[in-house]
Design a protein around this motif. Sequence first.
Motif, mmCIF file in Angstrom:
data_model
loop_
_atom_site.group_PDB
_atom_site.id
_atom_site.type_symbol
_atom_site.label_atom_id
_atom_site.label_comp_id
_atom_site.label_asym_id
_atom_site.label_seq_id
_atom_site.Cartn_x
_atom_site.Cartn_y
_atom_site.Cartn_z
ATOM 1 N N GLN A 38 -5.387 80.979 -15.134
ATOM 2 C CA GLN A 38 -4.472 80.378 -14.170
ATOM 3 C C GLN A 38 -4.240 78.900 -14.480
ATOM 4 O OE1 GLN A 38 -7.273 82.323 -12.880
ATOM 5 N NE2 GLN A 38 -5.825 83.994 -13.178
ATOM 6 N N GLY A 39 -4.436 78.532 -15.724
ATOM 7 C CA GLY A 39 -4.231 77.137 -16.110
ATOM 8 C C GLY A 39 -5.317 76.210 -15.623
ATOM 9 N N GLY A 40 -6.509 76.751 -15.402
ATOM 10 C CA GLY A 40 -7.628 75.938 -14.941
ATOM 11 C C GLY A 40 -7.632 75.697 -13.447
ATOM 12 N N ASP A 41 -6.712 76.316 -12.723
ATOM 13 C CA ASP A 41 -6.564 76.062 -11.293
ATOM 14 C C ASP A 41 -7.737 76.642 -10.507
ATOM 15 O OD1 ASP A 41 -5.616 75.457 -8.799
ATOM 16 O OD2 ASP A 41 -4.087 77.020 -8.764
ATOM 17 N N LEU A 42 -8.450 75.786 -9.783
ATOM 18 C CA LEU A 42 -9.559 76.224 -8.934
ATOM 19 C C LEU A 42 -9.131 76.395 -7.488
ATOM 20 C CD1 LEU A 42 -12.495 73.976 -10.225
ATOM 21 C CD2 LEU A 42 -11.851 76.270 -10.981
ATOM 22 N N GLY A 43 -7.850 76.148 -7.212
ATOM 23 C CA GLY A 43 -7.380 76.211 -5.834
ATOM 24 C C GLY A 43 -7.664 74.914 -5.107
ATOM 25 N N LYS A 44 -7.510 74.936 -3.796
ATOM 26 C CA LYS A 44 -7.743 73.736 -2.992
ATOM 27 C C LYS A 44 -9.234 73.567 -2.720
ATOM 28 C CE LYS A 44 -3.260 73.589 -0.712
ATOM 29 N NZ LYS A 44 -2.544 73.637 0.580
ATOM 30 N N VAL A 45 -9.723 72.386 -3.003
ATOM 31 C CA VAL A 45 -11.152 72.112 -2.872
ATOM 32 C C VAL A 45 -11.335 70.743 -2.243
ATOM 33 C CG1 VAL A 45 -13.343 71.880 -4.095
ATOM 34 C CG2 VAL A 45 -11.600 73.455 -4.968
ATOM 35 N N ASP A 46 -12.239 70.646 -1.276
ATOM 36 C CA ASP A 46 -12.635 69.337 -0.762
ATOM 37 C C ASP A 46 -13.609 68.713 -1.741
ATOM 38 O OD1 ASP A 46 -11.177 69.168 1.590
ATOM 39 O OD2 ASP A 46 -12.642 70.359 2.710
ATOM 40 N N LEU A 47 -13.460 67.418 -1.978
ATOM 41 C CA LEU A 47 -14.354 66.759 -2.933
ATOM 42 C C LEU A 47 -15.814 66.929 -2.543
ATOM 43 C CD1 LEU A 47 -12.519 63.415 -3.831
ATOM 44 C CD2 LEU A 47 -12.476 65.621 -5.002
ATOM 45 N N LYS A 48 -16.083 66.956 -1.248
ATOM 46 C CA LYS A 48 -17.479 67.085 -0.812
ATOM 47 C C LYS A 48 -18.065 68.453 -1.165
ATOM 48 C CE LYS A 48 -16.298 68.543 3.896
ATOM 49 N NZ LYS A 48 -16.826 69.895 3.754
ATOM 50 N N ASP A 49 -17.184 69.413 -1.449
ATOM 51 C CA ASP A 49 -17.667 70.747 -1.803
ATOM 52 C C ASP A 49 -17.884 70.919 -3.305
ATOM 53 O OD1 ASP A 49 -17.621 71.588 0.849
ATOM 54 O OD2 ASP A 49 -15.514 72.187 0.731
ATOM 55 N N LEU A 50 -17.462 69.908 -4.078
ATOM 56 C CA LEU A 50 -17.674 69.960 -5.523
ATOM 57 C C LEU A 50 -19.104 69.579 -5.863
ATOM 58 C CD1 LEU A 50 -14.462 68.202 -6.915
ATOM 59 C CD2 LEU A 50 -15.045 70.614 -7.173
ATOM 60 N N ALA A 51 -19.557 70.015 -7.035
ATOM 61 C CA ALA A 51 -20.842 69.544 -7.533
ATOM 62 C C ALA A 51 -20.783 68.017 -7.605
ATOM 63 C CB ALA A 51 -21.125 70.128 -8.909
ATOM 64 N N PRO A 52 -21.864 67.317 -7.271
ATOM 65 C CA PRO A 52 -21.842 65.852 -7.221
ATOM 66 C C PRO A 52 -21.283 65.202 -8.474
ATOM 67 C CG PRO A 52 -23.892 66.677 -6.320
ATOM 68 C CD PRO A 52 -23.178 67.855 -6.897
ATOM 69 N N GLU A 53 -21.650 65.727 -9.646
ATOM 70 C CA GLU A 53 -21.179 65.117 -10.880
ATOM 71 C C GLU A 53 -19.673 65.267 -11.051
ATOM 72 O OE1 GLU A 53 -23.379 67.496 -10.426
ATOM 73 O OE2 GLU A 53 -23.583 68.850 -12.165
ATOM 74 N N LEU A 54 -19.127 66.398 -10.563
ATOM 75 C CA LEU A 54 -17.692 66.603 -10.649
ATOM 76 C C LEU A 54 -16.956 65.716 -9.650
ATOM 77 C CD1 LEU A 54 -17.346 70.483 -11.054
ATOM 78 C CD2 LEU A 54 -17.652 68.731 -12.803
ATOM 79 N N ALA A 55 -17.480 65.640 -8.443
ATOM 80 C CA ALA A 55 -16.856 64.796 -7.424
ATOM 81 C C ALA A 55 -16.807 63.341 -7.879
ATOM 82 C CB ALA A 55 -17.618 64.926 -6.106
ATOM 83 N N GLN A 56 -17.892 62.877 -8.468
ATOM 84 C CA GLN A 56 -17.935 61.498 -8.942
ATOM 85 C C GLN A 56 -16.944 61.268 -10.072
ATOM 86 O OE1 GLN A 56 -19.590 58.960 -7.672
ATOM 87 N NE2 GLN A 56 -18.752 57.558 -9.216
ATOM 88 N N ALA A 57 -16.795 62.251 -10.949
ATOM 89 C CA ALA A 57 -15.914 62.098 -12.104
ATOM 90 C C ALA A 57 -14.448 62.030 -11.706
ATOM 91 C CB ALA A 57 -16.135 63.256 -13.080
ATOM 92 N N ILE A 58 -14.070 62.769 -10.663
ATOM 93 C CA ILE A 58 -12.650 62.856 -10.317
ATOM 94 C C ILE A 58 -12.249 61.920 -9.182
ATOM 95 C CG2 ILE A 58 -12.772 64.655 -8.539
ATOM 96 C CD1 ILE A 58 -10.344 65.957 -9.915
ATOM 97 N N ARG A 59 -13.223 61.294 -8.541
ATOM 98 C CA ARG A 59 -12.961 60.498 -7.355
ATOM 99 C C ARG A 59 -11.904 59.411 -7.586
ATOM 100 N NH1 ARG A 59 -15.883 60.963 -3.068
ATOM 101 N NH2 ARG A 59 -17.647 61.770 -4.254
ATOM 102 N N ASN A 60 -11.979 58.747 -8.731
ATOM 103 C CA ASN A 60 -11.069 57.637 -9.005
ATOM 104 C C ASN A 60 -9.954 57.985 -9.989
ATOM 105 O OD1 ASN A 60 -12.550 55.834 -7.323
ATOM 106 N ND2 ASN A 60 -14.069 55.588 -8.964
ATOM 107 N N VAL A 61 -9.785 59.283 -10.251
ATOM 108 C CA VAL A 61 -8.725 59.710 -11.157
ATOM 109 C C VAL A 61 -7.428 59.843 -10.366
ATOM 110 C CG1 VAL A 61 -7.920 61.575 -12.665
ATOM 111 C CG2 VAL A 61 -10.325 60.902 -12.676
ATOM 112 N N PRO A 62 -6.336 59.220 -10.798
ATOM 113 C CA PRO A 62 -5.069 59.341 -10.069
ATOM 114 C C PRO A 62 -4.556 60.779 -10.131
ATOM 115 C CG PRO A 62 -4.720 58.280 -12.190
ATOM 116 C CD PRO A 62 -6.205 58.383 -12.007
ATOM 117 N N GLN A 63 -3.749 61.141 -9.135
ATOM 118 C CA GLN A 63 -3.194 62.484 -9.110
ATOM 119 C C GLN A 63 -2.388 62.736 -10.381
ATOM 120 O OE1 GLN A 63 -1.043 62.610 -5.436
ATOM 121 N NE2 GLN A 63 -2.880 62.892 -4.196
#
Length: 320
Positions: free
Chosen positions: A222-247
């Motif tokens: 599906q092109g890597g699509d994980l669907g809609k996810v709250d950042l708090k529900d991501l693994a901590p390392e993933l949430a930290q990595a994407i937190r400051n990435v622009p849309q």
Amino acid sequence: MPVVSRLFLAAVLSLYLASPASAAQQQVVDKIVAQVNGEMITLFDLNERVKNYVTQVERKPFNPSDPILRELQERMLKAMIEDILLKQEAVRLKVNISDAEVETRIRELREKGGLSEAQFVQQLRLEGMTRKQFADAIKRDILKKQLLGYMVQRKVVVTDEEIRAYFEQNKSGLRVQTGQRIGLIMLAKPEEAKALRQRIVSGQISFADAARKFSIGPGAEQGGDLGKVDLKDLAPELAQAIRNVPQGGVSEPVMLDGKPVLLTMAAPDAPAAAAQASGGPSYESVRDEIQDRLYKEKLEKQFTDYMDKLRAKSVIKINL
């Protein structure tokens, strides 16, 4: 030669470990822990599955005295009994899988792992499998999915009326889906992730196309699509990595379960944004979520009922 990902090998192993014992194993005289309409499962067979699962899929040291293994034994024995019941039902219903279907599935798996045929066979050999054993496991997996699709999934229908009724009955407790659509690409090696990120950032390839072509992680098709996810529900390392990435941007590679991943975040869709702004859930903002929830509930119930019926008309003896 490209390196096969552990995730790919885990998928390969999960098919093999779920399959019936090899001829050599079946010749071992051992305690019979279960009989399913006369087909036997031995303690040796069960314990080998548990050991292989722990060491090859979970990648943990195997400790036969670990008390948690008893629970794993019971879960795996239940799964093995279900597999035998489904296999016997497929025989009864004359559900057949052609060699061409099996070879197509193997080719898809092999290409997803970035392997030539020779490399694929070599990797199977390293994991203690022959190509024929793997092909047999693939055939059983396709047969099982076809049988379940025919007997279970085709009976699962979620109507608009059911979705609307659920919404009206539960809207006070429904949460507006504030998560954002997350895309993920998992690769085998950090240098591969860095090189692919550069190609995406420079516009040589889109994130979705890169996921379909190279990702060994979830949602690749599906092109890597994980669907809609709250950042708090991501693994901590993933949430930290994407937190400051622009849309629309791509994160730097981050390690997850020993594999490098790239992440992207799409803009929230209009219904979800509007619902968030209004402070309450609109029907449109939660409709898909409700439909998915009801479908999963119905599917689980149908599968449970189906397996209960198979067990009820079978002769099953367990002596674990």
